[in-house]
Design a protein around this motif. Structure first.
Motif, mmCIF file in Angstrom:
data_model
loop_
_atom_site.group_PDB
_atom_site.id
_atom_site.type_symbol
_atom_site.label_atom_id
_atom_site.label_comp_id
_atom_site.label_asym_id
_atom_site.label_seq_id
_atom_site.Cartn_x
_atom_site.Cartn_y
_atom_site.Cartn_z
ATOM 1 N N LEU A 110 0.835 -1.199 0.000
ATOM 2 C CA LEU A 110 0.000 0.000 0.000
ATOM 3 C C LEU A 110 0.871 1.250 0.000
ATOM 4 O O LEU A 110 0.597 2.219 -0.732
ATOM 5 C CB LEU A 110 -0.924 -0.008 1.228
ATOM 6 N N HIS A 111 1.915 1.240 0.816
ATOM 7 C CA HIS A 111 2.828 2.379 0.929
ATOM 8 C C HIS A 111 3.370 2.769 -0.450
ATOM 9 O O HIS A 111 3.340 3.951 -0.840
ATOM 10 C CB HIS A 111 3.971 2.005 1.871
ATOM 11 N N ARG A 112 3.856 1.784 -1.196
ATOM 12 C CA ARG A 112 4.434 2.066 -2.510
ATOM 13 C C ARG A 112 3.407 2.656 -3.472
ATOM 14 O O ARG A 112 3.718 3.587 -4.237
ATOM 15 C CB ARG A 112 5.024 0.785 -3.105
ATOM 16 N N LYS A 113 2.202 2.115 -3.432
ATOM 17 C CA LYS A 113 1.176 2.604 -4.353
ATOM 18 C C LYS A 113 0.763 4.033 -4.014
ATOM 19 O O LYS A 113 0.576 4.865 -4.917
ATOM 20 C CB LYS A 113 -0.025 1.664 -4.362
ATOM 21 N N VAL A 114 0.603 4.311 -2.732
ATOM 22 C CA VAL A 114 0.186 5.658 -2.323
ATOM 23 C C VAL A 114 1.293 6.672 -2.614
ATOM 24 O O VAL A 114 1.031 7.760 -3.149
ATOM 25 C CB VAL A 114 -0.202 5.655 -0.825
ATOM 26 N N VAL A 115 2.534 6.332 -2.287
ATOM 27 C CA VAL A 115 3.656 7.225 -2.589
ATOM 28 C C VAL A 115 3.794 7.410 -4.098
ATOM 29 O O VAL A 115 4.077 8.518 -4.591
ATOM 30 C CB VAL A 115 4.959 6.672 -1.980
ATOM 31 N N GLY A 116 3.578 6.338 -4.860
ATOM 32 C CA GLY A 116 3.660 6.415 -6.312
ATOM 33 C C GLY A 116 2.636 7.351 -6.919
ATOM 34 O O GLY A 116 2.824 7.852 -8.035
ATOM 35 N N ARG A 117 1.544 7.585 -6.195
ATOM 36 C CA ARG A 117 0.515 8.519 -6.666
ATOM 37 C C ARG A 117 0.795 9.952 -6.217
ATOM 38 O O ARG A 117 0.004 10.845 -6.480
ATOM 39 C CB ARG A 117 -0.857 8.078 -6.166
ATOM 40 N N GLY A 118 1.915 10.145 -5.533
ATOM 41 C CA GLY A 118 2.313 11.489 -5.153
ATOM 42 C C GLY A 118 1.884 11.931 -3.766
ATOM 43 O O GLY A 118 2.003 13.119 -3.438
ATOM 44 N N TYR A 119 1.430 11.011 -2.935
ATOM 45 C CA TYR A 119 1.005 11.340 -1.576
ATOM 46 C C TYR A 119 2.156 11.119 -0.594
ATOM 47 O O TYR A 119 3.100 10.372 -0.865
ATOM 48 C CB TYR A 119 -0.195 10.485 -1.152
#
Length: 228
Positions: A110-119
């Motif tokens: 989840l961390h990677r996906k959220v960071v990947g979206r710019g959050y």
């Protein structure tokens, strides 16, 4: 409006007293708690935080117990959609997870996906289950120049790891405990192995000598093998 922050919060292995002060602060100040849902109806992390969850908006995040990468990725994308919707409203989200978020945790996906979206996202470390298990056994994980290897017991790498010059931690060994005992016996290591199951949780089992274990244990079983 400023976006919220996602926090991956380790709540330790089971004993609520092992929740760190920082983890408690983050949970208290976050309006939304994201809770891993493995489909078994058990929400262990939520049980550990107890009253800290009162008054919080709960966001259940699927964590399927499968190895199909497509199924897993779809679940993690859906979880990221849920979390980002909350962050867009300016709400901080604390994703609570057993042990430490960096050790075999579903949080990192989840961390990677959220960071990947710019959050923005931050990891709050917790007490790893194998450290708590060693403490319950009254044993050191490693001393002086000893090495330590941490292994997922269910992923078929047991035989290879036994040849390494290192003390060994086998994580989540419950389903494999019979096979693990036999393999350790074949390598003359069974008398060097100890087990803790459900560390800090209801039904905790502490077995200083794995050979004496009378029956299989639950999923959350940790086996420590000291080579010397």
């Amino acid at each position: 409006m400023a976006r919220g922050i996602l926090y991956g919060v380790g709540v330790g292995p089971g004993d609520p007293e092992l929740i760190t002060r920082k983890a408690e602060r983050i949970i208290r100040t976050s309006p939304v708690l994201a809770v891993p849902e493995k489909g078994s109806g058990e929400k262990l992390a939520l049980g550990i935080v107890g009253d800290l969850a009162q008054g919080k908006e709960l966001l259940y995040c699927a964590a399927p117990m499968v190895r199909d990468e497509a199924v897993l990725d779809a679940a993690y994308e859906a979880n990221a959609d849920q979390v980002c919707a909350q962050l867009d409203q300016g709400k901080d989200v604390a994703f609570i997870t057993l042990g430490d978020p960096t050790v075999y945790s579903t949080y990192l996906y989840l961390h990677r996906k959220v960071v990947g979206r710019g959050y923005e996202a931050e990891i709050i470390p917790g007490v790893p289950s194998f450290c708590a298990a060693a403490a319950r056994l009254g044993k050191a994980l490693c001393e002086k120049s000893e090495q330590l290897m941490v292994v997922p017991a269910s992923h078929g790498s047991v035989e290879e790891c036994l040849t390494q010059d290192a003390n060994l931690i086998f994580m989540k060994a419950g389903r494999e405990i019979g096979a693990l005992k036999r393999t350790l016996a074949d390598h003359d290591l069974l008398d060097r192995a100890s087990l803790v199951a459900n560390c800090g949780l209801e039904g905790e089992v502490v077995c200083p000598n794995l050979a004496d274990l009378p029956e299989d244990t639950g999923y959350f079983s940790i086996v420590l093998v000291k080579k010397d």
